[in-house]
Design a protein around this motif. Structure first.
Motif, short mmCIF file in Angstrom:
data_model
loop_
_atom_site.label_atom_id
_atom_site.label_comp_id
_atom_site.label_asym_id
_atom_site.label_seq_id
_atom_site.Cartn_x
_atom_site.Cartn_y
_atom_site.Cartn_z
N GLU A 110 44.41 44.88 43.03
CA GLU A 110 43.91 45.96 43.87
C GLU A 110 44.77 46.13 45.12
O GLU A 110 45.60 45.27 45.43
N GLU A 111 44.56 47.22 45.83
CA GLU A 111 45.29 47.50 47.06
C GLU A 111 44.34 47.48 48.24
O GLU A 111 43.17 47.85 48.12
N TYR A 112 44.85 47.04 49.38
CA TYR A 112 44.05 46.99 50.60
C TYR A 112 43.62 48.40 50.97
O TYR A 112 44.43 49.33 51.02
N SER A 113 42.33 48.57 51.24
CA SER A 113 41.77 49.91 51.49
C SER A 113 42.11 50.45 52.87
O SER A 113 41.98 51.65 53.13
N GLY A 114 42.50 49.58 53.78
CA GLY A 114 42.81 50.02 55.13
C GLY A 114 41.70 49.77 56.13
O GLY A 114 41.89 49.95 57.34
N ASN A 115 40.53 49.34 55.66
CA ASN A 115 39.44 49.02 56.58
C ASN A 115 39.82 47.83 57.45
O ASN A 115 40.42 46.87 56.96
N PRO A 116 39.48 47.85 58.74
CA PRO A 116 39.78 46.71 59.60
C PRO A 116 39.13 45.44 59.06
O PRO A 116 38.01 45.47 58.54
N TRP A 117 39.81 44.31 59.20
CA TRP A 117 39.30 43.08 58.61
C TRP A 117 37.98 42.62 59.22
O TRP A 117 37.19 41.95 58.57
N TYR A 118 37.73 42.99 60.49
CA TYR A 118 36.47 42.59 61.10
C TYR A 118 35.27 43.26 60.44
O TYR A 118 34.13 42.85 60.62
N MET A 119 35.53 44.30 59.63
CA MET A 119 34.44 45.00 58.96
C MET A 119 33.72 44.12 57.94
O MET A 119 32.58 44.39 57.58
N PHE A 120 34.40 43.04 57.49
CA PHE A 120 33.73 42.17 56.51
C PHE A 120 32.48 41.54 57.13
O PHE A 120 31.54 41.19 56.41
N ILE A 121 32.45 41.43 58.46
CA ILE A 121 31.27 40.88 59.15
C ILE A 121 30.07 41.80 58.92
O ILE A 121 28.93 41.35 58.80
N LEU A 122 30.32 43.11 58.85
CA LEU A 122 29.26 44.08 58.59
C LEU A 122 28.97 44.18 57.10
O LEU A 122 27.82 44.32 56.69
N PHE A 123 30.03 44.12 56.28
CA PHE A 123 29.85 44.27 54.84
C PHE A 123 29.06 43.12 54.22
O PHE A 123 28.23 43.33 53.34
N MET A 124 29.32 41.89 54.67
CA MET A 124 28.70 40.73 54.04
C MET A 124 27.17 40.78 54.06
O MET A 124 26.53 40.61 53.01
#
Length: 262
Positions: A110-124
């Motif tokens: 897959e390719e990186y979507s461009g979302n900031p990495w800190y967004m994983f805190i919200l996604f999780m």
């Protein structure tokens, strides 16, 4: 090994309630969309509420119904079992190790979507509700019972295929990720992830590890990276990456249990 009468009934009842609750709530949502009874912001709120607290929680509800019926489980006792940890260090190590394996498999295709990495805190946290809590049922009840009847890998394959079929109505619900997926690719994904989660649970005996790994998988694939591998019939590369992930997971599982028997 043969299952006793209660174990056989538990498997059948788990599947019955998991499918009934999930497919029932999704059918209501499909009808609401079809007859245009929900629109705008109300549609979005109801959509995520039904998918999250209805269909997504169906395996957990089914697990509680079974444990209540056959073990007289209380809500407190049921929740306590979800967070039970026999070996905290092992559980955390396996969680990190398997999360790394999943991440490597993702970035290989897959390719990186461009979302900031800190967004994983919200996604999780969102993905714990939007997928992770399913493992309270799949790994907490269904997979362990299957493993009493079949070898680990066969049991995990069966669970993965059934799990993919359990998602089928989502292809008919507007605005779901599944509506863009190829069902064969999604089934391959479910089988691979199912083996990974089952192995994590077999090693740690901790349901919460599988819950977090499922949420992590959904966060990385779709939240942080693209979903191209799921949007068409699996390419040769996709087959290789998934089979490689399964091979690595089975190797790790073998290493853990060889150490225990040594």
């Amino acid at each position: 090994m043969k299952l006793n009468n209660i174990e056989r009934k538990s498997i059948l009842l788990f599947l019955f309630y998991s499918f009934l609750i999930a497919w029932g709530t999704e059918a209501v949502l499909i009808l609401l969309y079809h007859f245009q009874l929900i629109r705008g912001n109300a549609a979005q709120i109801l959509h995520f509420a039904v998918i999250g607290f209805g269909a997504g929680m169906a395996p957990a509800y089914a697990a509680f119904i079974i444990e209540r019926k056959y073990s007289r489980a209380t809500v407190k006792g049921f929740i306590k079992r979800i967070f039970k940890t026999e070996n905290s260090r092992r559980s955390i190590f396996v969680l990190i190790l398997f999360a790394f394996v999943q991440f490597c498999a993702c970035i290989l295709q897959e390719e990186y979507s461009g979302n900031p990495w800190y967004m994983f805190i919200l996604f999780m946290p969102m993905m714990i509700l939007g997928g992770g809590l399913e493992e309270i049922g799949w790994q907490g009840v269904f997979q362990p019972l299957l493993q009493k009847k079949f070898p680990f890998l066969i049991a995990a394959l069966i669970e993965g295929v059934i799990w993919s079929i359990w998602h089928l109505p989502l292809w008919l619900v507007p605005n779901t990720a599944q509506s863009a997926y190829h069902f064969i690719a999604f089934t391959l994904f479910c089988v691979t992830l199912g083996i990974t989660l089952a192995a994590a649970h077999k090693i740690t005996k901790s349901i919460w590890v599988s819950v977090l790994l499922h949420a992590w998988s959904n966060t990385v694939l779709g939240g942080m990276y693209t979903l191209t591998s799921l949007c068409g019939f699996p390419s040769t590369k996709t087959w290789i990456v998934n089979l490689l992930q399964i091979a690595v997971i089975m190797f790790i599982l073998d290493v853990f249990f060889r150490k225990e028997s040594a």
